[in-house]
Write a protein that holds these residues in place. Sequence first.
Motif, mmCIF file in Angstrom:
data_model
loop_
_atom_site.group_PDB
_atom_site.id
_atom_site.type_symbol
_atom_site.label_atom_id
_atom_site.label_comp_id
_atom_site.label_asym_id
_atom_site.label_seq_id
_atom_site.Cartn_x
_atom_site.Cartn_y
_atom_site.Cartn_z
ATOM 1 N N LEU A 52 0.830 -1.203 0.000
ATOM 2 C CA LEU A 52 0.000 0.000 0.000
ATOM 3 C C LEU A 52 0.869 1.260 0.000
ATOM 4 O O LEU A 52 0.583 2.228 -0.722
ATOM 5 N N VAL A 53 1.922 1.252 0.815
ATOM 6 C CA VAL A 53 2.841 2.397 0.834
ATOM 7 C C VAL A 53 3.499 2.560 -0.531
ATOM 8 O O VAL A 53 3.623 3.679 -1.063
ATOM 9 N N LEU A 54 3.915 1.444 -1.123
ATOM 10 C CA LEU A 54 4.552 1.484 -2.438
ATOM 11 C C LEU A 54 3.601 2.025 -3.498
ATOM 12 O O LEU A 54 3.992 2.844 -4.346
ATOM 13 N N ALA A 55 2.341 1.596 -3.454
ATOM 14 C CA ALA A 55 1.354 2.079 -4.427
ATOM 15 C C ALA A 55 1.117 3.575 -4.274
ATOM 16 O O ALA A 55 0.999 4.305 -5.270
ATOM 17 N N ALA A 56 1.057 4.067 -3.030
ATOM 18 C CA ALA A 56 0.830 5.493 -2.798
ATOM 19 C C ALA A 56 1.993 6.332 -3.339
ATOM 20 O O ALA A 56 1.788 7.341 -4.021
ATOM 21 N N ILE A 57 3.223 5.898 -3.059
ATOM 22 C CA ILE A 57 4.386 6.664 -3.525
ATOM 23 C C ILE A 57 4.477 6.622 -5.052
ATOM 24 O O ILE A 57 4.826 7.624 -5.695
ATOM 25 N N ALA A 58 4.170 5.455 -5.653
ATOM 26 C CA ALA A 58 4.170 5.363 -7.113
ATOM 27 C C ALA A 58 3.135 6.306 -7.715
ATOM 28 O O ALA A 58 3.371 6.924 -8.768
ATOM 29 N N LEU A 59 1.995 6.443 -7.051
ATOM 30 C CA LEU A 59 0.969 7.369 -7.514
ATOM 31 C C LEU A 59 1.473 8.806 -7.437
ATOM 32 O O LEU A 59 1.232 9.613 -8.351
ATOM 33 N N PHE A 60 2.185 9.138 -6.366
ATOM 34 C CA PHE A 60 2.756 10.479 -6.238
ATOM 35 C C PHE A 60 3.795 10.737 -7.338
ATOM 36 O O PHE A 60 3.851 11.841 -7.898
ATOM 37 N N LEU A 61 4.608 9.717 -7.649
ATOM 38 C CA LEU A 61 5.633 9.878 -8.682
ATOM 39 C C LEU A 61 4.987 10.078 -10.050
ATOM 40 O O LEU A 61 5.434 10.937 -10.837
ATOM 41 N N MET A 62 3.954 9.294 -10.355
ATOM 42 C CA MET A 62 3.255 9.477 -11.627
ATOM 43 C C MET A 62 2.687 10.882 -11.742
ATOM 44 O O MET A 62 2.757 11.515 -12.803
ATOM 45 N N ASN A 63 2.120 11.384 -10.650
ATOM 46 C CA ASN A 63 1.552 12.723 -10.653
ATOM 47 C C ASN A 63 2.624 13.779 -10.879
ATOM 48 O O ASN A 63 2.406 14.764 -11.590
ATOM 49 N N ALA A 64 3.800 13.588 -10.281
ATOM 50 C CA ALA A 64 4.885 14.562 -10.442
ATOM 51 C C ALA A 64 5.444 14.562 -11.856
ATOM 52 O O ALA A 64 5.938 15.593 -12.328
ATOM 53 N N LEU A 65 5.346 13.416 -12.546
ATOM 54 C CA LEU A 65 5.887 13.335 -13.900
ATOM 55 C C LEU A 65 4.854 13.715 -14.961
ATOM 56 O O LEU A 65 5.151 14.508 -15.864
ATOM 57 N N GLY B 33 1.086 14.172 -14.348
ATOM 58 C CA GLY B 33 -0.268 14.478 -13.909
ATOM 59 C C GLY B 33 -1.055 13.231 -13.567
ATOM 60 O O GLY B 33 -0.533 12.282 -12.979
ATOM 61 N N ARG B 34 -2.306 13.189 -13.974
ATOM 62 C CA ARG B 34 -3.207 12.103 -13.596
ATOM 63 C C ARG B 34 -3.092 10.916 -14.564
ATOM 64 O O ARG B 34 -4.059 10.495 -15.205
ATOM 65 N N ILE B 35 -1.865 10.360 -14.651
ATOM 66 C CA ILE B 35 -1.653 9.196 -15.509
ATOM 67 C C ILE B 35 -2.530 8.036 -15.052
ATOM 68 O O ILE B 35 -3.116 7.311 -15.859
ATOM 69 N N TRP B 36 -2.622 7.857 -13.750
ATOM 70 C CA TRP B 36 -3.450 6.775 -13.215
ATOM 71 C C TRP B 36 -4.892 6.939 -13.662
ATOM 72 O O TRP B 36 -5.519 5.984 -14.131
ATOM 73 N N CYS B 37 -5.434 8.133 -13.518
ATOM 74 C CA CYS B 37 -6.840 8.360 -13.864
ATOM 75 C C CYS B 37 -7.094 8.122 -15.343
ATOM 76 O O CYS B 37 -8.118 7.546 -15.717
#
Length: 485
Positions: free
Chosen positions: A96-109, A111-115
Amino acid sequence: MNKTVSQDDQLIEEDRPLYVAHKRVYPQSVRGTFRTIKWRLMVVCLGIYYLLPFVRWHRGLGAPDQAVLLDLPNRRFYFFFIELWPQELYYFTGLLVLAAIALFLMNALGGRIWCGYLCPQTAWTDLFYAVERWVEGDRRERLRAAARPMTMGRAAKRVLKHAVWLMIAWWTGGAWVLYFADAQTLVRDLATFQAPAIAYIWIGILTASTYLLAGYMREQVCVYMCPWPRIQAALTDEWALNVTYKYDRGEQRCSLKKSLDLRARGERVGDCIDCSQCAAVCPTGIDIRNGAQLGCIQCGLCIDACDAVMKKVGRKTRLIGYDNDINIRRRIDGKSELFKPVRPRTIVYASLIAVVCAVMLYALLSRTLLDLSVLHDRNPVAVKLSDGSIRNGYTVRLLNKRGFDRVVAIDIDGPPEASVHVVGVDSVTVDRPMIVLARDATTELRVLVTAPDNDKSERSMLVRFRVTDIGLGEVASATDHFVLP
């Protein structure tokens, strides 16, 4: 300066609603780079979700052979060669921690790549949209049909569309429960109506939620229900690349014919011909030319639509693209574009991901399949025997994570001349009892440690329990205290 407000203006302000009424979105189909990426990712992600329960993985005699299985009755989680026990819940915390940080990294690179590409809501909504276009036609056909009275042909298409939606939603709910039991057996039991009632209940719940969220609520989930758009707005910075309308190129916008006339007269006009194709293909119904908005999921479909128009009119593509306001201002000032994917924020996120992965990998590789825990008796803490020796009682729990039975020996290090006895177990020697541990199970023992009362200076001494696998040589240990009365 006093500002006067007319009576008509006051009435307009009073009659203006607080919320804008929701309008149904009819996104148009589009082809291009980002649409292709989305199709491929959707096929991969949904393919994994639907087919993974049927993948087999041999673990030995008596062990389940399903590659990914959350076995709640036996409290096990199987993931290919990894088997996790309830005592190893920290691995899930790490994920869960890894998924959250990966989400933050995607956002920093980006934007909303996940979305835009990976979110389940986006994937299933795209699939439902594809079915809708296949049955009812593209945007123009659906808009024309919505403006006309209902006909038998249109009603038949609508029934077919909802039937396909329900089939997809039903298989989505069915695939989810397959992760909690043997997939092949459960499918057979479901088909013959012999499955447990809880399976049918959860399939019904997940079928209804998929049907409603992907078929009806769609973009409203992203705009109103999902917390991530609000969170990522607080996490982003000025260097993050987002789907952006490059107004330095696009403005002043006007129709193609008018822009040609103005350019012929030597006047400056933008590349945007105000065709609104970017808004027509948007799955949330926004116009990217109005700037950054909460409803934009950064899917890139507007980029594909705009590029197609730019190619037709013979102008440079990427009028809409992944960019930021810094580059827009630099272009206005006549400077070259500047991108910074590597910056302190992304370095910190990447470093945290590497650290968490390293810690989890080390814990996984160094973990033992033989575990031991010790709990000292609370009342009485110690007992003085008739011969003057002191006895302490302990509850010892042994955990055998292997798929076969094994014999272990129990030793202690602590009080001088101490002996150990396991209640109810006949040991070969009193000093080293032998215990048979059942495979893939927990064994609880009542252990008594007796030592002469020789040392009066210390009222509590450290005692270490050590369990050794006779065949494999694996060792597990735990410490507690030997207490004098």
